[in-house]
Design a protein around this motif. Structure first.
Motif, PDB file in Angstrom:
ATOM      1  N   THR A  89     -81.168  -5.585 -83.466  1.00 49.90           N
ATOM      2  CA  THR A  89     -79.713  -5.619 -83.619  1.00 49.90           C
ATOM      3  C   THR A  89     -79.195  -7.049 -83.549  1.00 49.90           C
ATOM      4  O   THR A  89     -78.347  -7.462 -84.354  1.00 49.90           O
ATOM      5  CB  THR A  89     -79.048  -4.747 -82.526  1.00 49.90           C
ATOM      6  OG1 THR A  89     -79.522  -3.404 -82.641  1.00 49.90           O
ATOM      7  CG2 THR A  89     -77.545  -4.768 -82.660  1.00 49.90           C
ATOM      8  N   ILE A  90     -79.700  -7.834 -82.596  1.00 53.24           N
ATOM      9  CA  ILE A  90     -79.274  -9.235 -82.462  1.00 53.24           C
ATOM     10  C   ILE A  90     -79.640 -10.033 -83.711  1.00 53.24           C
ATOM     11  O   ILE A  90     -78.829 -10.810 -84.223  1.00 53.24           O
ATOM     12  CB  ILE A  90     -79.888  -9.864 -81.186  1.00 53.24           C
ATOM     13  CG1 ILE A  90     -79.257  -9.229 -79.945  1.00 53.24           C
ATOM     14  CG2 ILE A  90     -79.693 -11.376 -81.191  1.00 53.24           C
ATOM     15  CD1 ILE A  90     -79.945  -9.611 -78.643  1.00 53.24           C
ATOM     16  N   LEU A  91     -80.826  -9.833 -84.229  1.00 48.84           N
ATOM     17  CA  LEU A  91     -81.240 -10.528 -85.454  1.00 48.84           C
ATOM     18  C   LEU A  91     -80.373 -10.097 -86.651  1.00 48.84           C
ATOM     19  O   LEU A  91     -80.000 -10.924 -87.476  1.00 48.84           O
ATOM     20  CB  LEU A  91     -82.721 -10.281 -85.740  1.00 48.84           C
ATOM     21  CG  LEU A  91     -83.703 -11.010 -84.828  1.00 48.84           C
ATOM     22  CD1 LEU A  91     -85.136 -10.571 -85.130  1.00 48.84           C
ATOM     23  CD2 LEU A  91     -83.566 -12.515 -85.000  1.00 48.84           C
ATOM     24  N   MET A  92     -80.072  -8.804 -86.712  1.00 54.15           N
ATOM     25  CA  MET A  92     -79.236  -8.303 -87.807  1.00 54.15           C
ATOM     26  C   MET A  92     -77.837  -8.934 -87.743  1.00 54.15           C
ATOM     27  O   MET A  92     -77.279  -9.334 -88.760  1.00 54.15           O
ATOM     28  CB  MET A  92     -79.141  -6.784 -87.733  1.00 54.15           C
ATOM     29  CG  MET A  92     -78.536  -6.177 -88.979  1.00 54.15           C
ATOM     30  SD  MET A  92     -79.543  -6.507 -90.427  1.00 54.15           S
ATOM     31  CE  MET A  92     -80.497  -5.023 -90.433  1.00 54.15           C
ATOM     32  N   VAL A  93     -77.270  -9.053 -86.538  1.00 52.87           N
ATOM     33  CA  VAL A  93     -75.965  -9.688 -86.367  1.00 52.87           C
ATOM     34  C   VAL A  93     -76.049 -11.163 -86.768  1.00 52.87           C
ATOM     35  O   VAL A  93     -75.163 -11.690 -87.465  1.00 52.87           O
ATOM     36  CB  VAL A  93     -75.459  -9.529 -84.911  1.00 52.87           C
ATOM     37  CG1 VAL A  93     -74.268 -10.424 -84.639  1.00 52.87           C
ATOM     38  CG2 VAL A  93     -75.123  -8.072 -84.616  1.00 52.87           C
ATOM     39  N   ALA A  94     -77.088 -11.853 -86.348  1.00 50.21           N
ATOM     40  CA  ALA A  94     -77.254 -13.272 -86.688  1.00 50.21           C
ATOM     41  C   ALA A  94     -77.380 -13.456 -88.195  1.00 50.21           C
ATOM     42  O   ALA A  94     -76.720 -14.330 -88.784  1.00 50.21           O
ATOM     43  CB  ALA A  94     -78.464 -13.849 -85.966  1.00 50.21           C
ATOM     44  N   THR A 150     -76.338 -11.421 -90.513  1.00 46.84           N
ATOM     45  CA  THR A 150     -75.053 -11.059 -91.112  1.00 46.84           C
ATOM     46  C   THR A 150     -74.068 -12.229 -91.016  1.00 46.84           C
ATOM     47  O   THR A 150     -73.350 -12.533 -91.974  1.00 46.84           O
ATOM     48  CB  THR A 150     -74.471  -9.808 -90.425  1.00 46.84           C
ATOM     49  OG1 THR A 150     -75.395  -8.723 -90.571  1.00 46.84           O
ATOM     50  CG2 THR A 150     -73.130  -9.416 -91.029  1.00 46.84           C
ATOM     51  N   CYS A 151     -74.042 -12.905 -89.870  1.00 45.92           N
ATOM     52  CA  CYS A 151     -73.166 -14.078 -89.706  1.00 45.92           C
ATOM     53  C   CYS A 151     -73.554 -15.188 -90.667  1.00 45.92           C
ATOM     54  O   CYS A 151     -72.682 -15.799 -91.311  1.00 45.92           O
ATOM     55  CB  CYS A 151     -73.214 -14.576 -88.262  1.00 45.92           C
ATOM     56  SG  CYS A 151     -72.386 -13.490 -87.101  1.00 45.92           S
ATOM     57  N   VAL A 152     -74.851 -15.448 -90.786  1.00 46.81           N
ATOM     58  CA  VAL A 152     -75.330 -16.498 -91.693  1.00 46.81           C
ATOM     59  C   VAL A 152     -74.972 -16.151 -93.129  1.00 46.81           C
ATOM     60  O   VAL A 152     -74.465 -16.997 -93.889  1.00 46.81           O
ATOM     61  CB  VAL A 152     -76.856 -16.713 -91.523  1.00 46.81           C
ATOM     62  CG1 VAL A 152     -77.416 -17.576 -92.645  1.00 46.81           C
ATOM     63  CG2 VAL A 152     -77.154 -17.328 -90.175  1.00 46.81           C
ATOM     64  N   ALA A 187     -72.458 -18.151 -95.631  1.00 44.04           N
ATOM     65  CA  ALA A 187     -72.943 -18.580 -96.945  1.00 44.04           C
ATOM     66  C   ALA A 187     -72.042 -18.042 -98.053  1.00 44.04           C
ATOM     67  O   ALA A 187     -71.716 -18.762 -99.014  1.00 44.04           O
ATOM     68  CB  ALA A 187     -74.378 -18.114 -97.150  1.00 44.04           C
ATOM     69  N   ASN A 188     -71.618 -16.794 -97.943  1.00 45.98           N
ATOM     70  CA  ASN A 188     -70.721 -16.220 -98.949  1.00 45.98           C
ATOM     71  C   ASN A 188     -69.366 -16.918 -98.967  1.00 45.98           C
ATOM     72  O   ASN A 188     -68.788 -17.140-100.029  1.00 45.98           O
ATOM     73  CB  ASN A 188     -70.534 -14.718 -98.716  1.00 45.98           C
ATOM     74  CG  ASN A 188     -71.711 -13.918 -99.227  1.00 45.98           C
ATOM     75  OD1 ASN A 188     -72.391 -14.329-100.154  1.00 45.98           O
ATOM     76  ND2 ASN A 188     -71.959 -12.773 -98.616  1.00 45.98           N
ATOM     77  N   ILE A 189     -68.854 -17.268 -97.804  1.00 41.41           N
ATOM     78  CA  ILE A 189     -67.582 -17.989 -97.740  1.00 41.41           C
ATOM     79  C   ILE A 189     -67.719 -19.355 -98.397  1.00 41.41           C
ATOM     80  O   ILE A 189     -66.857 -19.773 -99.182  1.00 41.41           O
ATOM     81  CB  ILE A 189     -67.088 -18.113 -96.279  1.00 41.41           C
ATOM     82  CG1 ILE A 189     -66.647 -16.738 -95.759  1.00 41.41           C
ATOM     83  CG2 ILE A 189     -65.951 -19.124 -96.159  1.00 41.41           C
ATOM     84  CD1 ILE A 189     -66.360 -16.689 -94.263  1.00 41.41           C
TER      85      ILE A 189
END
Length: 172
Positions: A12-17, A19-21, A25-27
């Motif tokens: 879950t922590i890796l998935m959140v990290a 997702t943030c990255v 990148a999309n922004i």
């Protein structure tokens, strides 16, 4: 400490990290795309104006190459042909300056060439026929272009003001 987390917690922590990255990148990609679109719109505006000016010049030069039609045109419109030719040529020079002004102010031309352009433009805009045509046609141009012409091209001085082109956008 890691021993306290289950594999699901770490996942879950890796998935959140990730997702943030990916969101960051999309922004950044969105901002870069926005900048590219803005530059394309500005470039198209400059190119469209240049195309209009070139079309007018081609029409006039084509008319000059056909003296019989030119004479008929002048007679039908009650024109002093010599005076009309001088007005048209003067408008070409003014529109030439306007195209360059658009390119410099829209940053589709490097501003390092601005001083050389200004020196060239000062020479031809000081010619009596072009200066007279400017006075007659000046209100057909934007206030910003009129200010640029009148403060930097028509009345150059050794201590001329800083460029009236819009300032370069801040680097982000």
């Amino acid at each position: 400490m890691i021993g306290e987390f289950s594999i699901d917690d770490i996942s879950t922590i890796l998935m959140v990290a990730f997702t943030c990255v990916i969101t960051v990148a999309n922004i950044l990609l969105w901002l870069a795309t926005l900048r590219t679109i803005k530059l394309q719109v500005i470039s198209n505006y400059s190119l469209n104006h240049q195309s209009i000016v070139n079309g007018h010049r081609e029409l006039f030069l084509g008319l000059l190459q056909q003296p019989d039609i030119l004479q008929k045109f002048a007679k039908a419109n009650n024109l002093d042909l010599e005076q009309w030719e001088l007005q048209i040529i003067s408008s070409f020079f003014i529109n030439h300056a306007f195209i360059h002004y658009l390119n410099f102010s829209n940053r589709t031309l490097d501003k390092t060439y601005l001083e050389g352009f200004k020196r060239d433009a000062q020479e031809y805009l000081s010619l009596p026929t072009i200066e007279a045509h400017w006075q007659a046609a000046r209100l057909g141009y934007s206030a910003a272009f009129r200010k640029f012409v009148e403060e930097e091209l028509m009345a150059p001085t050794s201590d001329s003001p800083a460029s009236t082109l819009p300032p370069a956008p801040a680097k982000s």
